[in-house]
Write a protein that holds these residues in place. Structure first.
Motif, mmCIF file in Angstrom:
data_model
loop_
_atom_site.group_PDB
_atom_site.id
_atom_site.type_symbol
_atom_site.label_atom_id
_atom_site.label_comp_id
_atom_site.label_asym_id
_atom_site.label_seq_id
_atom_site.Cartn_x
_atom_site.Cartn_y
_atom_site.Cartn_z
ATOM 1 N N LYS A 134 9.697 6.161 5.146
ATOM 2 C CA LYS A 134 8.769 6.948 4.343
ATOM 3 C C LYS A 134 9.259 8.387 4.257
ATOM 4 O O LYS A 134 9.863 8.895 5.174
ATOM 5 C CB LYS A 134 7.385 6.909 4.971
ATOM 6 C CG LYS A 134 6.677 5.598 4.709
ATOM 7 C CD LYS A 134 5.346 5.557 5.423
ATOM 8 C CE LYS A 134 4.312 6.439 4.757
ATOM 9 N NZ LYS A 134 3.000 6.305 5.430
ATOM 10 N N GLU A 177 14.023 -3.824 8.427
ATOM 11 C CA GLU A 177 13.464 -2.494 8.618
ATOM 12 C C GLU A 177 12.492 -2.188 7.489
ATOM 13 O O GLU A 177 12.770 -2.450 6.324
ATOM 14 C CB GLU A 177 14.598 -1.460 8.596
ATOM 15 C CG GLU A 177 15.362 -1.373 9.905
ATOM 16 C CD GLU A 177 14.493 -0.802 11.026
ATOM 17 O OE1 GLU A 177 14.065 0.359 10.902
ATOM 18 O OE2 GLU A 177 14.253 -1.511 12.005
ATOM 19 N N ALA A 178 11.355 -1.642 7.851
ATOM 20 C CA ALA A 178 10.422 -1.206 6.820
ATOM 21 C C ALA A 178 11.043 -0.021 6.103
ATOM 22 O O ALA A 178 11.802 0.740 6.700
ATOM 23 C CB ALA A 178 9.092 -0.803 7.458
ATOM 24 N N PRO A 179 10.756 0.117 4.800
ATOM 25 C CA PRO A 179 11.366 1.238 4.079
ATOM 26 C C PRO A 179 10.949 2.572 4.704
ATOM 27 O O PRO A 179 9.792 2.754 5.080
ATOM 28 C CB PRO A 179 10.780 1.092 2.668
ATOM 29 C CG PRO A 179 9.590 0.188 2.809
ATOM 30 C CD PRO A 179 9.861 -0.680 3.979
ATOM 31 N N MET A 239 11.051 -18.853 5.566
ATOM 32 C CA MET A 239 11.547 -18.087 6.723
ATOM 33 C C MET A 239 11.431 -16.606 6.391
ATOM 34 O O MET A 239 11.896 -16.154 5.371
ATOM 35 C CB MET A 239 13.001 -18.460 7.001
ATOM 36 C CG MET A 239 13.606 -17.738 8.183
ATOM 37 S SD MET A 239 15.050 -18.598 8.845
ATOM 38 C CE MET A 239 16.264 -18.340 7.576
ATOM 39 N N THR A 240 10.766 -15.906 7.220
ATOM 40 C CA THR A 240 10.712 -14.470 7.056
ATOM 41 C C THR A 240 11.628 -13.872 8.105
ATOM 42 O O THR A 240 11.457 -14.107 9.288
ATOM 43 C CB THR A 240 9.281 -13.950 7.288
ATOM 44 O OG1 THR A 240 8.398 -14.722 6.506
ATOM 45 C CG2 THR A 240 9.168 -12.497 6.921
ATOM 46 N N THR A 241 12.618 -13.174 7.671
ATOM 47 C CA THR A 241 13.516 -12.548 8.620
ATOM 48 C C THR A 241 13.177 -11.076 8.683
ATOM 49 O O THR A 241 12.943 -10.441 7.672
ATOM 50 C CB THR A 241 14.966 -12.754 8.194
ATOM 51 O OG1 THR A 241 15.181 -14.150 8.097
ATOM 52 C CG2 THR A 241 15.918 -12.162 9.202
ATOM 53 N N THR A 242 13.139 -10.572 9.890
ATOM 54 C CA THR A 242 12.700 -9.199 10.058
ATOM 55 C C THR A 242 13.664 -8.233 9.407
ATOM 56 O O THR A 242 14.855 -8.408 9.427
ATOM 57 C CB THR A 242 12.591 -8.861 11.539
ATOM 58 O OG1 THR A 242 13.794 -9.269 12.172
ATOM 59 C CG2 THR A 242 11.435 -9.575 12.150
ATOM 60 N N LYS A 264 -5.696 -2.605 -5.550
ATOM 61 C CA LYS A 264 -4.336 -3.161 -5.529
ATOM 62 C C LYS A 264 -4.094 -3.989 -4.270
ATOM 63 O O LYS A 264 -3.273 -4.895 -4.262
ATOM 64 C CB LYS A 264 -3.301 -2.028 -5.629
ATOM 65 C CG LYS A 264 -3.197 -1.501 -7.048
ATOM 66 C CD LYS A 264 -1.935 -0.680 -7.250
ATOM 67 C CE LYS A 264 -1.997 0.609 -6.450
ATOM 68 N NZ LYS A 264 -0.864 1.493 -6.695
ATOM 69 N N ALA A 265 -4.813 -3.640 -3.188
ATOM 70 C CA ALA A 265 -4.644 -4.401 -1.948
ATOM 71 C C ALA A 265 -5.361 -5.743 -2.014
ATOM 72 O O ALA A 265 -5.153 -6.610 -1.180
ATOM 73 C CB ALA A 265 -5.171 -3.596 -0.763
ATOM 74 N N LYS A 266 -6.241 -5.893 -2.984
ATOM 75 C CA LYS A 266 -6.966 -7.163 -3.144
ATOM 76 C C LYS A 266 -6.938 -7.537 -4.604
ATOM 77 O O LYS A 266 -7.955 -7.471 -5.305
ATOM 78 C CB LYS A 266 -8.418 -6.968 -2.666
ATOM 79 C CG LYS A 266 -9.203 -8.251 -2.511
ATOM 80 C CD LYS A 266 -9.156 -8.722 -1.091
ATOM 81 C CE LYS A 266 -10.052 -9.907 -0.845
ATOM 82 N NZ LYS A 266 -9.955 -10.316 0.560
ATOM 83 N N PRO A 267 -5.751 -7.894 -5.094
ATOM 84 C CA PRO A 267 -5.631 -8.091 -6.546
ATOM 85 C C PRO A 267 -6.362 -9.328 -7.041
ATOM 86 O O PRO A 267 -6.798 -9.359 -8.186
ATOM 87 C CB PRO A 267 -4.118 -8.236 -6.758
ATOM 88 C CG PRO A 267 -3.563 -8.622 -5.435
ATOM 89 C CD PRO A 267 -4.481 -8.100 -4.390
ATOM 90 N N VAL A 268 -6.472 -10.341 -6.195
ATOM 91 C CA VAL A 268 -7.130 -11.575 -6.632
ATOM 92 C C VAL A 268 -8.347 -11.808 -5.754
ATOM 93 O O VAL A 268 -8.248 -11.771 -4.528
ATOM 94 C CB VAL A 268 -6.171 -12.779 -6.504
ATOM 95 C CG1 VAL A 268 -6.847 -14.042 -7.032
ATOM 96 C CG2 VAL A 268 -4.875 -12.519 -7.249
ATOM 97 N N TYR A 328 -11.965 -14.091 -4.731
ATOM 98 C CA TYR A 328 -12.245 -15.483 -4.408
ATOM 99 C C TYR A 328 -13.063 -16.119 -5.508
ATOM 100 O O TYR A 328 -13.827 -15.460 -6.205
ATOM 101 C CB TYR A 328 -13.016 -15.574 -3.084
ATOM 102 C CG TYR A 328 -12.193 -15.166 -1.893
ATOM 103 C CD1 TYR A 328 -11.247 -16.037 -1.363
ATOM 104 C CD2 TYR A 328 -12.360 -13.922 -1.313
ATOM 105 C CE1 TYR A 328 -10.483 -15.662 -0.273
ATOM 106 C CE2 TYR A 328 -11.600 -13.543 -0.217
ATOM 107 C CZ TYR A 328 -10.662 -14.418 0.300
ATOM 108 O OH TYR A 328 -9.905 -14.053 1.373
ATOM 109 N N ASN A 362 -7.382 0.169 -2.942
ATOM 110 C CA ASN A 362 -8.015 -1.046 -2.437
ATOM 111 C C ASN A 362 -8.027 -2.161 -3.470
ATOM 112 O O ASN A 362 -7.909 -3.331 -3.125
ATOM 113 C CB ASN A 362 -9.445 -0.742 -1.977
ATOM 114 C CG ASN A 362 -9.448 0.127 -0.742
ATOM 115 O OD1 ASN A 362 -8.430 0.239 -0.060
ATOM 116 N ND2 ASN A 362 -10.579 0.749 -0.452
#
Lengths: 241, 644, 254
Positions: free
Chosen positions: A10, A6-8, A1-4, A107-111, A113, A105
């Protein structure tokens, strides 16, 4: 379950341009603008060097002309130095933006395929960092080799003798080969960059969009053909002192 | 037959003429002041068209909202798959449309089994829906002048359907999802995703909260509120093969039913005529092709049974264009229920086509010759592409094969004019309620009803209930009723996991589906329904004894999710059959073979069955109790639908 | 058909994953890819092995729930097609098929092939809406929308939010998704008042979760709805304008 949640929040305390540069889209915009500066330089640099194929004196006149540029309104070499600093700044920003985005980038795609097939991506678009690093290394080398004339790279260098320096510097097939390789890397970099900059700047129009690709291909072909011709012509002796 | 108890089924339809009822209601209902709204907490379960629009509007009004969806995002609810369009009585094309006509068509299309006042209100607010959605940025189709385009749809004589390519449901849902997202950011709505409601909690007969399972961690949580709104869609998936999404289920409304909310007209299910037939046993769902295909396609089967020639080798003389033959006036455009039954009749006579003999042809050759391939491609290109992707056959060359598939359930939780179930504080909106569609829903009306309920009805009517509870706190989740409910949920889950059986949940679901489609599908009869009523409980017993659910509760476990849903489908399916057995008439989607005219058309029996059959749960071991809400037709006199 | 599947299995978000080989036997070419996985799962359950968890729902290519990396291409080898509409006839008997979850920092793995795409919802919450409270809308025909603009908005709005663009992107960027969402609203007259604010807020939120666009274009090939790269350019333009333009003057024409 992801509960909404507030985004931190900035931090918003930077001057607007730095804040803009802090965003990826802003940074890409800056890369595009500095890339255009670089493209302009590379294009005119190549074009100016075509004087190599004229009578020997023309080349040195051209080299001297760059120093005289803007006279008599500006003192000799002033414009040249302004251009040099402008280029250096554009270059520094381009490199900084490129490396930092690459890092983000990663870090945005650490793993990755196990298996990925690329359909649309070109070799040029995927290896911008590598071609960029080669170009960066080449530029430092090229300056040391033919502008500063560092002793250990170019023992026969004589300040002011542009044409002679060029021809003697590129006589060795190894050096010429390295120039060719670096310029091919530059070509790949431009092939993607000269198209990509339109996207980054938001220049899009359905009627002209295919010309963005054609422009990049054409520009690349002209620059690479010109630049590669110099070391080949010199090392094979087609052009000599 | 059990006695009707009118006291439990007060439809609360306001007095006055049809036109005055909703306005009169709005003028006289209790209001909650803006500053007081934030003192109320509302739970919304489901975030499809109805749920998202209701939750967003509650949030805008200032209520504290908690919304739940079992999807990973509110944008994925199955409302998204609606293709055709949404009706409204805008009369932008001056073809004589009006609120009254939309009302009339909906009542007639529903075969006179819906409540006049509700349907009229639906028609009244339909125009506001279009305004709202357009302002939200729903990219409806436009004419060159920039104004909204309309098309005609399914058995009506005006163009009142607004559409966004073949993706109207998607665009409308994205609209209400965006409104919901805005409220989430503003903090008025707390949205829980991958959270499945597994129980309604009641205290002193009122709905006070829900029990929810976190689908990724298995955590069972309880949530309390002043009112609970169920917007959890329909139950076509009881049939296993349907056009519904894989996760669509009846658990939320079934849990509510077992807690005292009555369930109305369970047998009213819509079987959509233009779906792609199943290709094998492992077929997991059926894909709907927009009904609009019938505007240009001609439906036929071979004249002779078991004719295995390829369609292009069957000459005209050996083809039976049975819809055009039987219904010369409407031809291929007869309403969904009529078209579906006619197709079934052909297949029952062994005239089915395709490798499994389970389809009829929908042929575009004539249209292609008449209009040219380009026109057909412009109209249906995306549908043809989808068909080819699924079947590997090119419908420009070979006729499409189609077959009816369960698509929509008109039945659902009984609600009054305020959309409240028989449990105070518990509401049902959208497809989850027994709704405004009577015994058959017209095309492009489901989107209209979902949004009407969510945007323009329940935001008003809920205040009328909440006003009485001003300055009361929601029941604490520490209250024993919550502990008991969550313990029951845990027990149920553990029972599935501990049951070391041999068969998968899907196997049982498929078996249930076979029983239901066979005996409670397009045509029903007493013997078949009786058989289903003995087969289903037996299968259910076998399920509890032999189902195999691996893994644990504390992680994502889709088999466990499915087990609970299928378990509820057994009971729901049983109620469908019971309701079908009780309704000794044919109307809309419900066709009893004993009740047909000499030429095989549906025979309605208004004198005895002009009522809503509302069922009350009485316990595991006893039969449900029937309550009847008599339907009064003050404005539209029921007539026999004829499409000949 | 008989196939070998090489499937990523991972017990939970923090667990280490691994590839496991499975045999898929007696597969009909008419099955959809997900039905093939259903069949494998039925087999696994009957053997007492945990079934493969994967996201799916509508199975008609519109809800955007299904999300598999199949043989190195998001949604598999048939372009412009979501996984659920990919059929086994696109494979050959004896093939080995590699099935992986979407990979990106913005899409953490939940279990096996299921990833958490709620970052997309955060982007929408940041500005993917037109602020119009229920009931406050004017008549729908009050504001004409040029047909070409409505069509362009619809092209963008066709995005199903599956995340294939992010999955395909070597940078883990969500530019195509965000651009589609931004453009859908920014292209319509109704979306103009919030246009610049929306773009800046959505892009800034996007960048909290995802990488940056290097205009490689792999996203648009992976997209089952063929969302165009042009929308990325439009979004970039509006972002820059949003940072520069004095918004108090945006009510002026031209």
């Amino acid at each position: 379950m992801t509960t909404t949640a507030e985004a931190p929040a900035k931090k918003r305390s930077l001057p607007w341009f730095l804040e803009f540069y802090n965003s990826n889209v802003g940074r890409k915009w800056v890369m595009a603008i500095s890339g255009i500066v670089g493209l302009g330089f590379v294009f005119f640099h190549m074009f100016g060097n075509l004087h190599l194929y004229e009578e020997p004196a023309r080349f040195d006149e051209y080299a001297e002309g760059l120093r005289d540029f803007g006279e008599p309104i500006f003192s000799r070499t002033l414009i040249l130095w302004i251009a040099r600093f402008g280029l250096l700044a554009a270059f520094a920003v381009h490199v900084h933006a490129g490396f930092t985005l690459w890092w983000k980038n990663r870090k945005a795609k650490p793993v990755g395929y196990e298996r990925q097939q690329f359909v649309e991506a070109t070799f040029a678009s995927r290896y911008m960092l590598i071609t960029g690093v080669i170009v960066l290394a080449f530029i430092v080398y090229h300056l040391a080799h033919l502008t500063w004339g560092l002793e250990f790279l170019n023992p026969s260098f004589t300040r002011g003798e542009a044409r002679e320096n060029l021809i003697e510097g590129l006589e060795s097939p190894i050096t010429a080969g390295w120039y060719v390789v670096a310029n091919l890397a530059l070509g790949l970099h431009i092939l993607h960059g000269a198209w990509s900059l339109f996207q980054s700047l938001g220049v899009t129009h359905p009627r002209f969009n295919r010309w963005r690709r054609n422009f990049a291909v054409g520009l690349t072909a002209v620059i690479v053909a010109g630049n590669v011709s110099f070391p080949i012509a010199i090392s094979t002796g087609l052009v000599g002192s | 037959m059990l006695e009707t108890r009118p006291d439990t089924l007060d439809s609360k339809v306001p007095n006055g003429t049809l036109e005055e009822k909703w306005t009169g209601y709005l003028n006289s209902m209790k209001l909650v002041a803006p500053t007081n709204k934030r003192k109320f907490k509302i739970i919304v379960v489901g975030t499809g068209l109805a749920g998202a629009s209701a939750a967003a509007t509650f949030g805008e009004l200032g209520y504290q909202v908690e919304a739940f969806t079992y999807h990973d995002s509110a944008r994925r609810a199955h409302s998204i798959a609606a293709q055709g369009g949404i009706n409204a009585a805008k009369n932008y094309h001056s073809d004589g449309d009006s609120i009254y006509r939309l009302f009339y068509d909906t009542i007639k299309g529903g075969d006179y089994r819906s409540r006049e006042a509700n349907v009229y209100r639906l028609a009244e607010v339909s125009n506001e829906i279009i305004d709202q959605c357009t302002a939200q940025g729903v990219p409806f189709a436009r004419e060159y002048g920039g104004l909204l385009d309309n098309r005609s749809f399914g058995g009506v004589q005006v163009s009142r359907t607004f559409y966004a390519r073949g993706q109207t449901g998607q665009q409308l849902l994205l609209g209400s999802y965006s409104a919901l997202s805005r409220q989430v950011k503003l903090g008025t709505v707390k949205l829980h995703t991958r959270a499945e409601m597994l129980e309604v909690v009641l205290k002193d007969g009122r709905a006070v909260g829900v029990v929810v399972r976190d689908l990724t961690t298995g955590e069972i949580t309880t949530h309390s509120a002043h009112a609970v709104v169920l917007a959890t869609g329909g139950y076509s998936n009881a049939y296993y093969l349907s056009t519904n999404a894989m996760a669509c289920n009846g658990t939320a409304i079934w849990r509510a039913y077992r807690k005292g909310a009555q369930f109305a007209n369970a047998s009213f299910t819509q079987i959509h005529p233009t779906c792609i037939p199943a290709s094998d046993e492992f077929q997991s769902k059926l894909t709907l092709m927009s009904e609009s295909l019938r505007n240009d396609g001609r439906i036929w089967v071979p004249e002779k049974a078991e004719d295995n020639r390829p369609p292009n080798q069957i000459p005209e003389s050996d083809r039976d264009y049975y819809l055009e033959r039987r219904y010369p006036a409407f031809g291929n455009l007869v309403p969904r229920d009529v078209a579906s039954r006619a197709a079934k009749r052909q297949i029952d006579q062994n005239k089915g086509v395709g490798p499994l003999h389970n389809g009829v042809y929908l042929d575009f050759q004539d249209a292609i010759q008449r209009l040219g391939r380009d026109v057909i491609e412009a109209r249906y290109g995306n549908l043809f592409e989808m068909y080819e992707r699924i079947t590997d056959e090119n419908p420009y060359d070979v006729p499409m094969r189609i077959y009816p598939a369960p698509h929509y359930t008109m039945g659902g939780l009984w609600v009054d004019y305020e959309l409240m179930t028989t449990v105070p504080g518990l509401y049902a909106i959208g497809e989850a309620n027994f709704s405004d569609h009577g015994a058959n829903r017209l095309g492009a009306s489901a989107l209209m009803q979902g949004l009407a309920d969510g945007y323009f009805v329940i935001p008003y009517t809920i205040g009328n209930y909440l006003a009485d509870y001003l300055n009361t706190e929601p029941v604490s989740t520490d209250d024993p009723v919550f502990h008991e409910a969550s313990a029951a949920v845990r027990d149920r889950l553990n029972r599935f996991l501990a049951n070391n059986g041999t068969r998968t949940v899907d196997w049982f679901h498929r078996e249930l589906g076979k029983i239901l489609i066979e005996h409670c599908g397009m045509a029903r009869n007493e013997a078949g329904l009786e058989k289903a009523l003995s087969d289903i409980p037996a299968l259910k017993e076998e399920f509890y004894a032999d189902v195999k659910v691996l893994g644990e509760n504390e992680t994502l476990n889709q088999s466990l999710e499915k087990a609970g849903r299928v378990a509820d489908f057994f009971e729901l399916g049983e109620l469908m059959c019971r309701d079908a057995l009780n309704r000794e008439e044919s109307c809309g989607g419900h066709f009893r073979e004993e009740h047909q005219t000499d030429d095989g058309e549906a025979l309605r029996r208004d004198d005895e069955f002009a009522y809503v059959a509302s069922w009350e749960w009485t316990g595991e071991s006893s039969d449900p109790r029937l309550h009847k809400e008599q339907l009064e037709f003050e404005n539209v006199a029921p007539t026999t639908r004829s499409y000949k | 058909m008989n196939l070998t599947l090489k499937v990523w299995r991972q017990d939970g978000p923090a667990a280490a994953g691994r590839f496991v080989m499975y045999d898929a036997t007696d597969i009909s070419p008419d099955m959809s890819f997900l039905e093939m996985l259903d069949a494998v799962n039925e087999q696994l359950i009957s053997e007492g092995q945990l079934p493969i968890e994967f996201d799916h729902d509508c199975r008609e290519g519109i809800c955007g729930t299904c999300s598999l990396m199949i043989d190195g291409i998001p949604h598999g080898p048939q372009l412009s097609t979501a996984t659920c509409q990919l059929h086994m006839r696109k494979f050959a008997d004896g093939d080995t098929i590699t099935i992986e979850p979407w990979r990106a920092a913005g899409f953490p793995i939940v279990r096996d092939l299921v990833v958490d795409r709620s970052a997309f919802d955060r982007i929408i919450e940041a500005g993917g809406f037109i602020s119009v409270a229920t009931g406050s809308a004017p008549d729908a025909n009050l504001m004409p929308v040029p047909q070409a603009a409505a069509e362009a908005a619809m092209d963008a709005a066709a995005c199903i939010g599956c995340g294939a663009c992010v999955a395909a992107c070597p940078n883990g960027a969500a530019q195509l998704f965000t651009a589609a969402k931004v453009s859908h609203l920014n292209l319509l007259p109704q979306g103009q008042p919030e246009r610049l604010m929306r773009t800046v807020n959505m892009v800034d939120t996007m960048e909290e979760y995802f990488g940056s666009c290097t205009n490689i274009g792999e996203c648009t090939t992976a997209c089952p709805k063929d969302i165009s790269l042009d929308f990325i350019a439009l979004m970039n333009r509006d972002y820059v304008r949003g940072k520069v333009k004095q918004r108090r003057l945006t009510g002026q024409r031209a």
